[in-house]
Each structure stands twice: as structure tokens, then as C-alpha cells.
Design an enzyme around this catalytic site. Structure first.
Site, short mmCIF file in Angstrom:
data_model
loop_
_atom_site.label_atom_id
_atom_site.label_comp_id
_atom_site.label_asym_id
_atom_site.label_seq_id
_atom_site.Cartn_x
_atom_site.Cartn_y
_atom_site.Cartn_z
N GLY A 230 -29.26 29.43 -70.59
CA GLY A 230 -29.72 28.43 -71.55
C GLY A 230 -31.19 28.61 -71.86
O GLY A 230 -31.70 29.73 -71.80
N SER A 231 -31.84 27.50 -72.16
CA SER A 231 -33.22 27.59 -72.64
C SER A 231 -34.20 27.88 -71.50
O SER A 231 -33.94 27.55 -70.33
CB SER A 231 -33.62 26.29 -73.32
OG SER A 231 -33.85 25.29 -72.34
N GLY A 235 -34.44 26.25 -67.78
CA GLY A 235 -34.40 27.25 -66.71
C GLY A 235 -35.57 27.09 -65.76
O GLY A 235 -35.42 27.23 -64.54
N GLU A 252 -30.49 33.08 -66.89
CA GLU A 252 -30.46 33.91 -68.10
C GLU A 252 -31.00 33.05 -69.23
O GLU A 252 -30.33 32.12 -69.68
CB GLU A 252 -29.03 34.34 -68.43
CG GLU A 252 -28.45 35.38 -67.51
CD GLU A 252 -29.22 36.67 -67.49
OE1 GLU A 252 -30.00 36.93 -68.44
OE2 GLU A 252 -29.10 37.41 -66.51
N GLU A 466 -26.34 39.68 -64.78
CA GLU A 466 -24.94 39.28 -64.79
C GLU A 466 -24.11 40.51 -65.16
O GLU A 466 -24.64 41.54 -65.56
CB GLU A 466 -24.72 38.19 -65.84
CG GLU A 466 -25.64 37.03 -65.62
CD GLU A 466 -25.10 35.74 -66.16
OE1 GLU A 466 -25.41 35.41 -67.30
OE2 GLU A 466 -24.32 35.08 -65.43
#
Ligand code: UN1
Length: 497
Positions: A230-231, A235, A252, A466
Site C-alpha cells: 500500500g502507501s 507503510g 511493498e 515478494e
């Protein structure tokens, strides 16, 4: 099962409303009059129940042999394939992406399932030598425990699969907190896990707001790992909380991806890449191309080609196969993108095409924004540095390859990047010098495949990756095991010196 309308939480193998019974709505961004689903507005008490279930399930799931865990993952892949079209149609209605892209999103989940099902028979460690005689040494991967997966709306299937499938094959249990914009997609995905026969508590689903459910998960002492996409702002908060509470955290976050087009590049190919990279998924990908860095010798020609192509793009509901660009996901995103256009104006860049909310005819009930190209952008402008997450691309002129690389790197982010050149020396220099987790040569910034690591450098993440085998490093701890079969005490570093 038909497409879910009244979505529920899934806790300990049961479909449940929020304890408070409160609900929220998911609406079609192409026509907000259409209700896609209702879903629970969960709170800390629901999170507690999910954590209790996941903790209990962990004690048995971690002991299931990995190939047997992988059988469930494989079954999930088969069911995703069987229901691919249904999932894609639901996704397109729920978050707006063009139907071909929605199919691609589901396919990414299927690819992931097949990849991690195979991992059940690998999960390789190392065997190595010991410095002492009659002693054996090896490493094994250990699961971590209960993983909270907080996922975004832009890839409602692929990203939960990227996270949940490696987590599960490694022997962890999972609580999924999907984005509030795509609860129906997440519910159907978890229904598939249920249908695959996963035992109760191994996967749990808790819907709701990030500020309520997400926060409760991140702070919960029963959670061992948080994986968040997300943002960058959220994060940073999650990272801080996980630091304080000693949780493993995989982040991420944002991107400000660039495509370089050099004077020796294939301009037709670069055009295809730019249009797909900038306007695919309506620019709502972490990997979207939001800067085009153009060599001065081709800038005017390439800009003219780009304008001609962009003018032909069709806006509409994602479900319509003729649509190139679906809507933005919600009104907040529409306002955010419009806000950046005001910033662009104040900063002195020039709108070559687009730049406005699109609300003619059929579009008037949706959150549509015209595909937009901004010229006269310089690297110091905020539109060249901040993630916009919409169909807006900035053109930046450069005089040399060296300058192009410098401009690519001149942002706080480092996710994806691309260079179009026919010069092999430049290609290798780009691979070496671009500060990003992903570099494409003669391809757009979007289109990562599931068997390669995905993630970025600088403020895009916190060093994890990831997908691929790299995801196993997120979801396992290494254990070093020594087996001494000498029958006596052997003191390393002492008896042998
Ligand atoms: C994202 O935007 O968060 O590489 C993921 C791509 C896709 C994944 C994007 N396979 O564009």
C-alpha cells in the site's frame, strides 16, 4: 456458490458477520449506483477471534508435511482456474479494471498457486560441512507463526495470492485483511480456500477499515509477521509499530517508475510499452509508468506518436471488452488525481492531452479520469517525484543516456524501470546503474512474472521481496542444525586449534 453479495468474515472455518453487526458497502466504480456487495465493518474483537483461531491452527498446520500442505495450494490453483471468468467479471465490476486485465490478475493468482505448490517439494535448505569430526550440519526453513496480510485493491486476487500461498506452504497460518474497495473478490478467494478443504483457522478473513482492523492486527501480540502492500505513509506507520512490537514486517510501497526512450530505440515498440505501462489498469499499478524520460533527438516525434495513440483510448466500464481504461477505484482517488493536475498547473507543466475528470454520457456515474500527458516537467517538480496512481504520465527531456539514468534515480522510490535502446552497452549499464528492484530492457515497467522476486529499493520497501523463491525468505526463519555423532563433547573453535 454464486457471486457473493453479502460478504462475511471467515474465522475458524465459519462465515460470520462483525460482532457489532455493522456493515459497509462496495460499489461499482464505473457506476456507483450499483451495489456490488456489503461486508462487515469489523473491529478489534473480530481480530482477536481470528488471531485465536490462527494461533490454534498453527500448532497443527506447521506439522503437516509441506508436500501435503502444497496439495491444498495446488487445489486452490485448480479452483481459481475453474472460476477464472467469474472472478474476473466480479473484479472488473468491483474495482473497475478492464476485463482482459482482470483475467490476467486471476491468472497471476493461478501461476502463483502452481509455483508454490511445487515449492512444497523443495523448500531447500543447505547441508554443509562441520569443522569437527563426526558431526553433521544443515539448515532448515521454519515457519514463523501467524501472518497478517494487508492487501490493496489494485490487484485483488494476485496480491493476496502472492502473500497467502507462500505463507501457507511454509507452514504459517494467515489472517487476510483485504482492501475495503474489493471485499467481494477477497471473499470469493477465501471461499476457494474453504472449498479446497483447508482446515479451520489456517486461513481467516477479517474485513473492515485499515484504521480499525489493520491497526488491531499490526498491534496484536498474537501476530508474528505483517505483510503489507500500500502507501508509503501507511507503510511507515506499520513499520514503526512492528519495530516496537518485534514483528517481522514486509512492506511493498510506492513507486515512481520511469521508462527511458533513447534516440536509438525502436520507437514503435517504445510507444506500445509507454501506452500499456502508463495507462494499463488506469495507471493504478505500483509498477505503472508515471515518467517518460525522452532523449531530445526523438522527443518531439515520440510525443506526437504518443498523443495520437492516447487520443484513441476508450474509457468505459471495465466489463465492456472495448474499454481500454476503466474508472479510478473510488472518489478519493479521483480527487487525488485531480488534485495532482492542479499541482501540475501551479508547478508550470503543460497538459498536452486529458487533464480532466471524464463525465460525459455513460461515464457520468463513475470515477473516470482522462488519460493525461504532461509536458515541460522537470525532475524537481512534485508531479515528477510523488506517486499519483492514476492515468497521468509526465514527459521529461534529457540530453544524454547518463542524464536519463540520473533522472530515473532522482526519486525517493525504486520499484520498476525500463529502457528502450538497441545499444547493448547502454542496456547493461542501465541494468547496473538504475536504482530499482525491477529493470526491463525493451519492455514496459509493468508485467512482472510470479517466479521472479518482486519489490523495490529505497522508500518502495524495506528490503524484502515478494514472489519467487525470495518470498520464502519472508515467510520462514532459518534454523541451523548440528548433529554430533562422535559420542563425546566437541568444542568448536577450541578442540581443533
Ligand atoms: C502492483 O501494482 O502492486 O508487474 C503489482 C505488474 C503486475 C503486478 C503489479 N504483475 O505490473
Amino acid at each position: 456458490m454464486t457471486t457473493p453479495k453479502d460478504c462475511l468474515n471467515y474465522i475458524n472455518g465459519q462465515w460470520l458477520p462483525a460482532r457489532s453487526k455493522a456493515t459497509l458497502e462496495s460499489r461499482n466504480p464505473a457506476d456507483w449506483r450499483q451495489l456490488v456487495a456489503t461486508f462487515p465493518r469489523s473491529e478489534a474483537a473480530d481480530v482477536d477471534a481470528a488471531v485465536e483461531a490462527a494461533r490454534k491452527a498453527y500448532s497443527t498446520w506447521r506439522l503437516v508435511p509441506a508436500p501435503a500442505r502444497a496439495d491444498f495450494i495446488y487445489r486452490v490453483g485448480e479452483l481459481l482456474l475453474e472460476r477464472k471468468e467469474e472472478l474476473a467479471q466480479l473484479m472488473s465490476r468491483e474495482m473497475g479494471k478492464a476485463i482482459a486485465e482482470a483475467r490476467g490478475d486471476v491468472q497471476e493468482g493461478i501461476d502463483c498457486a502452481l509455483y508454490y505448490a511445487g515449492e512444497g517439494r523443495r523448500l531447500f535448505g543447505q547441508t554443509t560441512t562441520s569443522e569437527m569430526p563426526n558431526k553433521f550440519a544443515m539448515t532448515v526453513r521454519m515457519p514463523i507463526g501467524v501472518c497478517a496480510l494487508i492487501t490493496p485493491w489494485n490487484f485483488p486476487l494476485a496480491i493476496p495470492c502472492w502473500k497467502a500461498l507462500p505463507a501457507l506452504v511454509c507452514g504459517n497460518t494467515v489472517i487476510l485483511k483485504p482492501a475495503g474497495d474489493t471485499p467481494a473478490c477477497a471473499t470469493l478467494l477465501v471461499q476457494i480456500f474453504h472449498d479446497a478443504g483447508l482446515s479451520k483457522g489456517v486461513i481467516n478473513l477479517v474485513h473492515g477499515f485499515g484504521s480499525e482492523v489493520g491497526k488491531a492486527l499490526v498491534e496484536h501480540p498474537g501476530i508474528d509477521l505483517v505483510s503489507f502492500t500500500g502507501s508509503s505513509e501507511t507503510g511507515a506507520e506499520i513499520g514503526a509499530t512492528c519495530g516496537r512490537t518485534h514483528k517481522r514486517v514486509c512492506l511493498e510501497l510506492g513507486g515512481k517508475n520511469a521508462q527511458i526512450v533513447m534516440e536509438d530505440g525502436d520507437l514503435e515498440l517504445a510507444l506500445e510499452g509507454a501506452v500499456w505501462g502508463a495507462f494499463g489498469t488506469t495507471g493504478q499499478r505500483c509498477t505503472a509508468t508515471s515518467r517518460l524520460i525522452l532523449h531530445r533527438d526523438i522527443k518531439d516525434k515520440f510525443t506526437a506518436m504518443l498523443l495520437e495513440r492516447t487520443a484513441k483510448l476508450r474509457l468505459g466500464a471495465g466489463i465492456d471488452p472495448n474499454t481500454d481504461l476503466g474508472p479510478l477505484v473510488n472518489v478519493a482517488q479521483l480527487q487525488r488525481v485531480s488534485g495532482y493536475l492542479e499541482v501540475a498547473h501551479v508547478e508550470g507543466s503543460k497538459v498536452l492531452i486529458g487533464g480532466k475528470i471524464a463525465n460525459d454520457g455513460d461515464l457520468k456515474h463513475g470515477f473516470f479520469f482522462q488519460p493525461t500527458i504532461l509536458d515541460n516537467v522537470t525532475p524537481n517538480m512534485s508531479i515528477a517525484r510523488e506517486e499519483i496512481f492514476g492515468p497521468v504520465v509526465s514527459l521529461i527531456k534529457v540530453n544524454s543516456f547518463e542524464e536519463a539514468i540520473k533522472v530515473v534515480n532522482d526519486t525517493p522510490y525504486g520499484l520498476s524501470s525500463s529502457v528502450y535502446t538497441r545499444d547493448v552497452n547502454r542496456a547493461f549499464q542501465a541494468m547496473r546503474d538504475i536504482e530499482a528492484g525491477i529493470t526491463y530492457i525493451n519492455g514496459p515497467t509493468i508485467g512482472a512474472e510470479v517466479h521472479l522476486p518482486f519489490g523495490g529499493v529505497k522508500q518502495t520497501g524495506n528490503g524484502h521481496r515478494e514472489a519467487g523463491s525470495a518470498a520464502l525468505d519472508v515467510f520462514t526463519e532459518w534454523k541451523s542444525v548440528y548433529v554430533d555423532f562422535s559420542g563425546r563433547l566437541q568444542r568448536a573453535q577450541i578442540d581443533n586449534h
